[in-house]
Enzyme design. Structure first.
Site, short mmCIF file in Angstrom:
data_model
loop_
_atom_site.label_atom_id
_atom_site.label_comp_id
_atom_site.label_asym_id
_atom_site.label_seq_id
_atom_site.Cartn_x
_atom_site.Cartn_y
_atom_site.Cartn_z
N GLU A 158 21.52 2.56 -6.79
CA GLU A 158 21.69 2.40 -5.35
C GLU A 158 20.50 3.06 -4.67
OE1 GLU A 158 24.20 0.86 -3.60
OE2 GLU A 158 22.67 1.30 -2.11
N ARG A 211 19.63 4.93 2.01
CA ARG A 211 19.18 6.15 2.69
C ARG A 211 20.28 6.61 3.62
NH1 ARG A 211 14.86 3.17 5.94
NH2 ARG A 211 16.57 1.69 5.80
N LYS A 241 15.46 3.95 -10.58
CA LYS A 241 15.96 4.81 -9.51
C LYS A 241 15.24 6.15 -9.46
CE LYS A 241 18.14 6.60 -6.25
NZ LYS A 241 19.47 6.72 -5.78
N ASN A 259 12.50 7.55 -6.44
CA ASN A 259 12.62 8.80 -5.70
C ASN A 259 11.44 9.73 -6.00
OD1 ASN A 259 14.84 8.10 -4.30
ND2 ASN A 259 16.30 9.36 -5.43
N PHE A 277 6.64 7.14 4.95
CA PHE A 277 6.75 8.31 4.07
C PHE A 277 5.46 9.13 3.99
CE2 PHE A 277 10.77 9.16 1.96
CZ PHE A 277 11.54 8.23 2.64
N LEU A 278 4.69 9.05 5.07
CA LEU A 278 3.51 9.91 5.18
C LEU A 278 3.65 10.85 6.37
CD1 LEU A 278 0.26 7.83 4.41
CD2 LEU A 278 1.35 9.59 3.00
N GLY A 338 5.13 17.71 7.48
CA GLY A 338 5.94 18.68 8.20
C GLY A 338 6.63 19.60 7.21
N CYS A 355 19.29 14.09 -2.56
CA CYS A 355 18.70 13.22 -3.58
C CYS A 355 17.32 13.67 -4.05
CB CYS A 355 18.62 11.79 -3.07
SG CYS A 355 20.25 11.06 -2.88
N LYS A 384 17.62 15.63 7.72
CA LYS A 384 16.84 14.62 8.44
C LYS A 384 17.70 14.13 9.60
CE LYS A 384 18.14 10.39 6.07
NZ LYS A 384 17.67 9.24 5.31
C1 UDX Z 1 16.43 9.10 -0.44
C2 UDX Z 1 15.76 7.75 -0.76
O1 UDX Z 1 14.96 7.35 0.36
C3 UDX Z 1 16.80 6.71 -1.08
O2 UDX Z 1 16.19 5.47 -1.43
C4 UDX Z 1 17.67 7.21 -2.21
O3 UDX Z 1 18.69 6.26 -2.50
C5 UDX Z 1 18.28 8.57 -1.89
O4 UDX Z 1 17.24 9.48 -1.54
P1 UDX Z 1 17.67 10.14 1.68
O5 UDX Z 1 17.89 11.37 0.88
O6 UDX Z 1 18.79 9.59 2.50
O7 UDX Z 1 17.20 8.92 0.74
O8 UDX Z 1 16.49 10.46 2.69
P2 UDX Z 1 15.00 9.97 2.99
O9 UDX Z 1 14.98 9.16 4.23
O10 UDX Z 1 14.36 9.41 1.80
O11 UDX Z 1 14.34 11.38 3.35
C6 UDX Z 1 14.30 12.43 2.40
C7 UDX Z 1 13.64 13.65 2.96
O12 UDX Z 1 12.25 13.43 3.10
C8 UDX Z 1 14.13 14.11 4.33
O13 UDX Z 1 14.27 15.52 4.31
C9 UDX Z 1 13.03 13.69 5.26
O14 UDX Z 1 12.95 14.53 6.39
C10 UDX Z 1 11.80 13.84 4.37
N1 UDX Z 1 10.68 12.98 4.76
C11 UDX Z 1 10.80 11.62 4.75
C12 UDX Z 1 9.47 13.56 5.12
O15 UDX Z 1 9.32 14.79 5.12
N2 UDX Z 1 8.42 12.75 5.46
C13 UDX Z 1 8.52 11.39 5.47
O16 UDX Z 1 7.53 10.73 5.78
C14 UDX Z 1 9.75 10.82 5.10
#
Ligand code: UDX
Length: 436
Positions: A148, A151, A208, A212, A253-254, A257, A264, A327
């Site tokens: 799965e 997000r 998976k 990640n 995802f860039l 911070g 996850c 987040k």
């Molecule tokens: C993640 C994966 O995206 C998802 O595909 C998987 O099924 C489960 O893990 P999730 O944990 O819900 O999902 O959050 P995600 O949106 O991926 O963010 C993860 C963390 O990365 C957050 O703390 C977010 O703040 C941080 N993040 C994300 C950043 O610091 N910078 C970014 O550009 C994107």
């Protein structure tokens, strides 16, 4: 189809509701009576946009029920295992207790020709191990692994309209039959041309964890660049925009911070690395240790930046922290970078006033020692410094004028989500991670 979903946390509750919405007859099972009671009454036990509405609409069709009663699953053709795989106490590997328990609980109730489908994120080799047990204890059923990718915050959409479907199935006719059953489950997504990859167990498991790992690496890459930017006077947000225009890199995802947290990415990269070591392939995944270290350094840097902004020490200072969830659009504080920073500042003797639109209750359970307030106004009143640590839209949109009650005029942007010019021109000191 008749479907059961074992485990009704973030993944399972959303999966159950979405499957019912798509027309299937679904029973969700969990050992937690309070969770089941809430879901059965159409209440989501956690914050997830769209889920409460879905529980009500799917509930009204009569196709969705929730129970703690395992025998209630016996007439389902497909059983999804959607329990958690947390990090082991005192180690980096995944704790498979819940997967093993859910699997053992399902086995006695498997009808002829039924399919058990793992959705949980597991170490490579888990599906093969469980398939062996199934062959001995319930040969009338088949195992598939169907990871799965949802997000949090977008879980409903990601489940109803996934960007890809991955089926890990056994070889031969048994695997073909398993794939056909999954095609029936996901008929709506397949009709919309969702890409579907049918593969073996190990590949499905690896898809998976490697997805990640890639996302975590992308975030730590830009955060490493933020360290360089900060030391050299460069601006990491402009850097991200500029390299993100290269379609091979991409801007998503860039965002630099405070780094990644949640239930996850952190535990999945650690478990992946631990599994690599078990397989004698430690060197292939050593870089994930660096990804983790860069990520954790962001929290140290945020605490240090706060000390710097307050003249060397935070002791006795009043600090407002906006954002506790890992987040935005979530109430999840598992491995939350912002909550970690808030608690460290408290340990260093600061008076930390924290707030969040949704995560106050979940945060309070982990860190009762912090001072929780419901509004931004109460958090910033009399604050020497304001920290924005989770980029909720509400916080991104705040204007300096709304912070009149703060004592200090210092704002620290832990998510590069505010406009420096706007704050500086209003007379504030603005600092962030990776911007001049
Ligand atoms: C993640 C994966 O995206 C998802 O595909 C998987 O099924 C489960 O893990 P999730 O944990 O819900 O999902 O959050 P995600 O949106 O991926 O963010 C993860 C963390 O990365 C957050 O703390 C977010 O703040 C941080 N993040 C994300 C950043 O610091 N910078 C970014 O550009 C994107």
């Amino acid at each position: 189809m008749k479907i059961s979903v074992i485990g009704c946390g973030y993944l399972g509750a959303v999966h159950a509701a979405c499957m019912a919405e798509l027309g299937h007859e679904v029973v969700g099972v969990d050992v937690d009576q309070a969770k089941i009671d809430a879901l059965a009454e159409g209440r989501a036990p956690f914050f997830e946009p769209g889920l409460p509405e879905l529980l009500v609409s799917a509930g009204a069709t009569g196709r969705l029920r929730f129970t703690t009663d395992m025998p209630g699953i016996a007439d389902a053709q497909v059983h999804f295992i959607a329990v958690g795989t947390p990090q082991k106490d005192g180690g980096h590997a995944a704790d498979l207790r819940f997967v093993d328990a859910a699997f053992a609980a399902v086995v006695p109730h498997l009808a002829d020709g039924s399919l058990v489908v793992g959705k949980s994120t597991v170490p490579i080799g888990t599906a093969a191990r469980l398939a062996e047990i199934l062959a001995e204890t319930a040969p009338q059923a088949t195992l598939a692994w169907n990871p799965e990718f949802l997000r949090e915050g977008f879980a409903v959409n990601d489940t109803l309209t996934p960007d890809r479907l991955v089926y890990g199935v056994p070889a031969g006719v048994e695997g073909e039959r398993a794939a056909r059953l999954l095609d029936e489950v996901y008929a709506t997504a397949l009709a919309a041309n969702t890409p579907r990859i049918v593969t073996d167990y190990a590949t499905a498991e690896l898809v998976k964890v490697s997805a990640n790992a890639f996302l975590a690496t992308k975030i730590s890459f830009i955060n490493a660049m933020a360290e360089i930017a900060e030391a050299t006077g460069a601006d990491v947000t402009q850097l991200a925009d500029a390299i993100g225009h290269d379609a091979r890199i991409g801007r998503r995802f860039l965002n630099s911070g405070l780094g990644f947290g949640g239930g996850c990415l952190p535990k999945d990269i650690r478990a992946f690395r631990a599994r690599g070591e078990e397989l004698g392939l430690g060197a292939s995944l050593d870089f994930l240790g660096e990804v983790d270290a860069i990520n954790l350094r962001r929290r140290d840097r945020m605490v240090e930046l706060t000390r710097e902004a307050l003249g060397g020490t935070v002791a006795g200072k009043r600090i407002a922290v906006l954002g506790l969830a890992f987040k935005p659009d979530s109430d999840d504080v598992r491995d939350s970078p912002s909550l970690d920073v808030a608690s460290r500042l408290h340990k260093e003797g600061a008076v930390v006033l924290v707030t969040d639109p949704e995560a106050i209750e979940t945060a309070r359970r982990q860190h009762p020692e912090l001072s929780y307030v419901p509004t931004v106004g109460e958090a910033v009143a009399g604050a020497d410094v304001v920290l924005v640590l989770t980029e909720w839209k509400l916080y991104r949109d705040l204007a300096p004028a709304e912070f009149e009650a703060a004592s200090g005029r210092i704002i620290l942007d832990g998510r590069n989500c505010l406009d420096p010019t706007r704050w500086r021109s209003a007379g504030w000191v603005y600092r962030s991670l990776g911007r001049p």
